[in-house]
Enzyme design. Structure first.
Site, PDB file in Angstrom:
ATOM      1  N   LYS A   1       0.849  -1.205   0.000  1.00 10.46           N
ATOM      2  CA  LYS A   1       0.000   0.000   0.000  1.00 10.46           C
ATOM      3  C   LYS A   1       0.881   1.250   0.000  1.00 10.46           C
ATOM      4  CE  LYS A   1      -3.765  -2.477   2.198  1.00 10.46           C
ATOM      5  NZ  LYS A   1      -4.359  -2.973   3.429  1.00 10.46           N
TER       6      LYS A   1
ATOM      7  N   GLN B   1      -4.513  -1.737   9.786  1.00  5.97           N
ATOM      8  CA  GLN B   1      -4.435  -3.060   9.168  1.00  5.97           C
ATOM      9  C   GLN B   1      -4.996  -4.120  10.123  1.00  5.97           C
ATOM     10  OE1 GLN B   1      -3.278  -3.589   5.903  1.00  5.97           O
ATOM     11  NE2 GLN B   1      -4.084  -5.639   6.236  1.00  5.97           N
TER      12      GLN B   1
ATOM     13  N   ASP C   1     -11.276   2.668   4.163  1.00  5.36           N
ATOM     14  CA  ASP C   1     -11.567   1.234   4.046  1.00  5.36           C
ATOM     15  C   ASP C   1     -13.087   0.993   3.979  1.00  5.36           C
ATOM     16  OD1 ASP C   1      -9.552  -0.603   3.764  1.00  5.36           O
ATOM     17  OD2 ASP C   1      -9.052  -0.686   5.899  1.00  5.36           O
TER      18      ASP C   1
END
Ligand code: NAD
Length: 285
Positions: free
Chosen positions: A51, A95, A118
Site C-alpha cells: 500500500k 491493518q 476502508d
C-alpha cells in the site's frame, strides 16, 4: 474464456488517479494516507508495504505507524485520534487483524467516518446499505470497477456471493444490488451450495477456502470472480479451482493478479476521493 486481468485494469485506473493527484497537487493538496500496523504479522506487513509503495508511485503522501502488539487499546485509539485531527491526512487505515486484547469494533468506530477509506465504519456501512454515497470497501469497489471496465452487464443478472463477511461478501452483494443485480448470499451454513452457484451469471467466491468452487458448480459462460487468498504448500491460490473452472467460465480472475491489485488501487481511489472533498471544503471556507 477471457482472463479478467486485475493487474492490467488496475494499471489503467492508476493512470487516471495519477492525473487527478497531479491536479490536486497543483491546487496545494497532496492526498495523504496514514496506515497503522500493530504487531509483526508477515502477511499484514507485506500488504502494508505494498500500500505504501503504491502511494509513493502515485505521488501521494503516506505515513506508516508501526506499533508493537503489546500496545494497549487506549494507546491505539489515541494514535487514531491524532490522525483524525491531522489536516494532511485524508485516509486512515488500521491493518486488520488486531491482537485479541484490542476490540476491532472500537478501533473501526474510532476512525473519523470522513477519513474511513476502508469503508468499515458502521456509518459508512449503513450508507452503503441505504444506497447513499459513501466510502465503499476497497475489494467490493475493485470488483465493480473490473466489471464496469470490461462492460459486463450487471442489471438484472443473477449474482451469487459465497461469503458474508463485513469486509467483502456483504458489501459486494449490496454494491451489486445497487447496480440492479439479483443477489444471493451463500455462507458456511448454506445447504447445497452448488445448486446456488450453478445459477450465477456472476459468481463471486469470497470464502477463504482453497478450491471450494469446482467446475461442476459453475454455469457455462459465467463470470467468475475469485477473491480468495489462501496459502497452499507455500503457494497463493484462490477459492476457485482455476484450471478446471476456466474450461466453463466466460471470464475468470486469476489468483494472484486478479482482485488483489484492484483492492489496493481502490484504496488509493478512496483516498483521492477524500482529498477532493478536502479541496471542496477548503474552497468553501
Ligand atoms: P471471512 O473468514 O471473514 O469470511 C469468510 C466467509 O465465507 C464467511 O461468511 C463464511 O460463512 C463463508 N464460508 C466459509 N466456508 C464456507 C464454505 N465452505 N461454503 C460457503 N461459505 C463459506 O473472510 P473474508 O475476510 O471475507 O475474506 C475471504 C477471502 O478473501 C479470504 O481468503 C481473504 O484472504 C480474501 N481476501 C482477499 C482480498 C483481496 O484483495 N484479494 C481482500 C480481502 C479478503
Amino acid at each position: 474464456m477471457e482472463l479478467l486481468n486485475g493487474k492490467e485494469i488496475s494499471g489503467q485506473k492508476r493512470e487516471e488517479l495519477s492525473a487527478e493527484i497531479k491536479m490536486l497537487k497543483e491546487d496545494g493538496i497532496t492526498p495523504g494516507l496514514a496506515v497503522i500496523l500493530v504487531g509483526d504479522h508477515p502477511a499484514s506487513r507485506s500488504y502494508v508495504l505494498s500500500k505504501q509503495r503504491t502511494c509513493k508511485e502515485l505521488g501521494m503522501h503516506s505515513i506508516l505507524t508501526e506499533l508493537p502488539d503489546t500496545i494497549s487499546e487506549d494507546e491505539l485509539l489515541s494514535a487514531i485520534e491524532t490522525f483524525n485531527r491531522d489536516h494532511d491526512v485524508d485516509g486512515i487505515l488500521v491493518q486488520l487483524p488486531l491482537p485479541s486484547h484490542i476490540s476491532e469494533r472500537k478501533v473501526i468506530e474510532a476512525i473519523a467516518p470522513h477519513k474511513d477509506v476502508d469503508g468499515f465504519h458502521p456509518l459508512n456501512a449503513g450508507k452503503l446499505a441505504t444506497g447513499e454515497p459513501t466510502f465503499v470497501p476497497c475489494t467490493p469497489l475493485g470488483i465493480l470497477e473490473m466489471l464496469k471496465t470490461k462492460d459486463i452487464s450487471i442489471r438484472g443478472k443473477q449474482v451469487v456471493v459465497v461469503g458474508r463477511s463485513n469486509i467483502v461478501g456483504k458489501p459486494v452483494g449490496q454494491l451489486l444490488l445497487s447496480e440492479d443485480a439479483t443477489v444471493t448470499y451463500c455462507h458456511s451454513k448454506t445447504e447445497n451450495l452448488a445448486a446456488h452457484t450453478k445459477q450465477a451469471d456472476i459468481l463471486i467466491a469470497a470464502a477463504g477456502r482453497a478450491k471450494l468452487v469446482s467446475k461442476e458448480m459453475v454455469k457455462e459462460g459465467a463470470i467468475v470472480i475469485d477473491v480468495g487468498m489462501n496459502k497452499v504448500d507455500g503457494k497463493l491460490c484462490g477459492d476457485v479451482d482455476f484450471e478446471a473452472v476456466k474450461e466453463v467460465a466466460g471470464m475468470i480472475t486469476p489468483v494472484p493478479g486478479g482482485v488483489g491489485p484492484m483492492t489496493i488501487t481502490m484504496l488509493m481511489n478512496n483516498t483521492v476521493l477524500s482529498a477532493k472533498r478536502r479541496k471542496a471544503f477548503k474552497g468553501a471556507v
